[in-house]
Design a protein around this motif. Structure first.
Motif, mmCIF file in Angstrom:
data_model
loop_
_atom_site.group_PDB
_atom_site.id
_atom_site.type_symbol
_atom_site.label_atom_id
_atom_site.label_comp_id
_atom_site.label_asym_id
_atom_site.label_seq_id
_atom_site.Cartn_x
_atom_site.Cartn_y
_atom_site.Cartn_z
ATOM 1 N N GLY A 149 0.810 -1.218 0.000
ATOM 2 C CA GLY A 149 0.000 0.000 0.000
ATOM 3 C C GLY A 149 0.840 1.263 0.000
ATOM 4 O O GLY A 149 0.505 2.258 -0.646
ATOM 5 N N LEU A 156 -5.681 -3.214 -3.599
ATOM 6 C CA LEU A 156 -5.110 -1.881 -3.873
ATOM 7 C C LEU A 156 -5.513 -1.347 -5.248
ATOM 8 O O LEU A 156 -5.165 -0.231 -5.615
ATOM 9 N N THR A 200 -1.661 1.635 5.778
ATOM 10 C CA THR A 200 -1.192 0.243 5.686
ATOM 11 C C THR A 200 0.165 0.072 6.367
ATOM 12 O O THR A 200 0.396 -0.924 7.053
ATOM 13 N N VAL A 228 -9.701 -1.486 1.744
ATOM 14 C CA VAL A 228 -8.445 -2.232 1.889
ATOM 15 C C VAL A 228 -8.630 -3.481 2.751
ATOM 16 O O VAL A 228 -8.144 -4.557 2.408
#
Ligand code: 5GP
Ligand code: MN
Length: 340
Positions: A29, A61, A171, A206
């Motif tokens: 990420g 992503l 992330t 995500v």
């Protein structure tokens, strides 16, 4: 960023340039977010900018704004070569050694462009003319925000950049819980939300897009968990066969190692993932406290990273790798004692 680097970058960017922004192999990420964010900024400043990754990135992503425009070296070698050859400037983001770029390494080593490094990993190599390295930063994405700030460019912060940088910061900090998360991190995040990053939606995009296959694979991984209480260590293995049985897709094992680290008293967690195609065991290492997995991986598993999160690889078989790993632990008994 020091004032010398800032004026060098300003100088470099004072006329329109052909720019390529490169991330590391198996982009995460932060690699995707920081590269896209920087590219969007530089494009607004009048440059011709492409984002290039060594290989593909996970589905969770793909929804990120402008992610569809990324050139993937493994899918388009010809275009990648053209981009690198024609580049005046190559920004390398979220890695610190060209051997982290897989098949792109040769191309990059022979490129005529001026290299600019922006990265937060320890011990950067010396390939770039301009180096913005800060190991205290939680993510390269936060560094891109500071980079824009240093170039008086925060007026260019739009919803796309805000979203891209938010993903990278979220992330790499494990959703703002790892130790490198600071008050400044949260101030930057506040700026990103003000600029249009939809924080809750990003989190869902995500993290709440698990496939049933991934959860079954997690079940297998947790079943394979081995505790070594004597060294406050836990490890997980996944064989190629186990990956195949659960229809493994890129990114499916992301974060698995954190379950091992979450066990009370564990200070060192490691996952070994067999990759028959590449003939390697991919290793992810995590720690709590002062035990440096960067040093451990550099010394024994051809890798590196940060004090508390690093990667590496082994060319031995899975059982041989585990045997080697187990034989190393006695050398670290003191460093692995709890609260050391
Ligand atoms: P992961 O375990 O998620 O692959 O990697 C953990 C951290 O270590 C990430 O920040 C990643 O970029 C870094 N890392 C992974 N593999 C390597 C490596 O071989 N060398 C270096 N220097 N860093 C790595
Ligand atoms: Mn990063």
């Amino acid at each position: 960023m020091n004032s010398e680097s800032i004026s060098a970058v300003k100088n470099l960017l004072n006329s329109p340039k052909n720019i390529v922004v490169v991330g590391h192999k198996n982009p995460d990420g932060d690699a995707i977010g920081s590269c896209l964010g920087l590219a969007n900024f530089l494009r607004q400043k009048g440059h011709l900018v492409s984002v290039l990754m060594p290989n593909d990135f996970p589905t969770f992503l793909k929804w990120i704004p402008e992610a569809a425009n990324i050139t993937i070296y493994e899918k388009d070698v010809k275009k990648s070569k053209e981009l690198v050859t024609k580049a005046d400037i190559i920004f390398t983001l979220d890695f610190n050694a060209l051997n982290r770029t897989g098949g792109l390494q040769d191309l990059l080593e022979n490129a005529k462009a001026t290299f600019v490094l922006i990265d937060h990993h320890q011990q950067p190599d010396d390939y770039a003319t301009i180096i913005y390295s800060d190991v205290t930063m939680c993510s390269t994405s936060q560094m891109v925000f500071h980079f824009m700030e240093a170039l008086d460019g925060l007026d260019f912060l739009n919803a796309a950049i805000a979203t891209q940088l938010y993903v990278g910061m979220m992330t790499d900090t494990g959703s703002f819980r790892f130790p490198a998360t600071t008050a400044t991190t949260h101030r930057v995040i506040a700026n990103l939300i003000d600029a249009g990053a939809k924080n809750s939606e990003i989190h869902q995009n995500v993290y709440d897009t698990n496939s049933p296959d991934r959860l079954k694979l997690l079940g297998t991984a947790l079943n394979n968990l081995v505790l070594i209480p004597e060294y406050n260590t836990a490890f997980i293995t996944l064989s190629q066969e186990e990956l195949n049985t659960n229809n493994f897709k890129k990114g499916d094992t992301e974060g698995f190692v954190n379950y091992a680290l979450s066990i009370e008293g564990i200070v060192f967690a490691i996952i070994f993932i067999e990759n028959k195609k590449e003939g390697i065991i991919k290793i992810s290492l995590r720690s709590k406290g002062d035990f440096s997995v960067n040093e451990f991986s550099r010394s024994h598993f051809n890798g590196g990273g940060h004090t508390n999160a690093a990667g590496g690889r082994s060319l031995l078989s899975l059982p041989e790798t585990i045997a080697e790993f187990s034989s190393l632990l006695p050398n670290y008994k003191k460093a692995l004692s709890y609260g050391s």
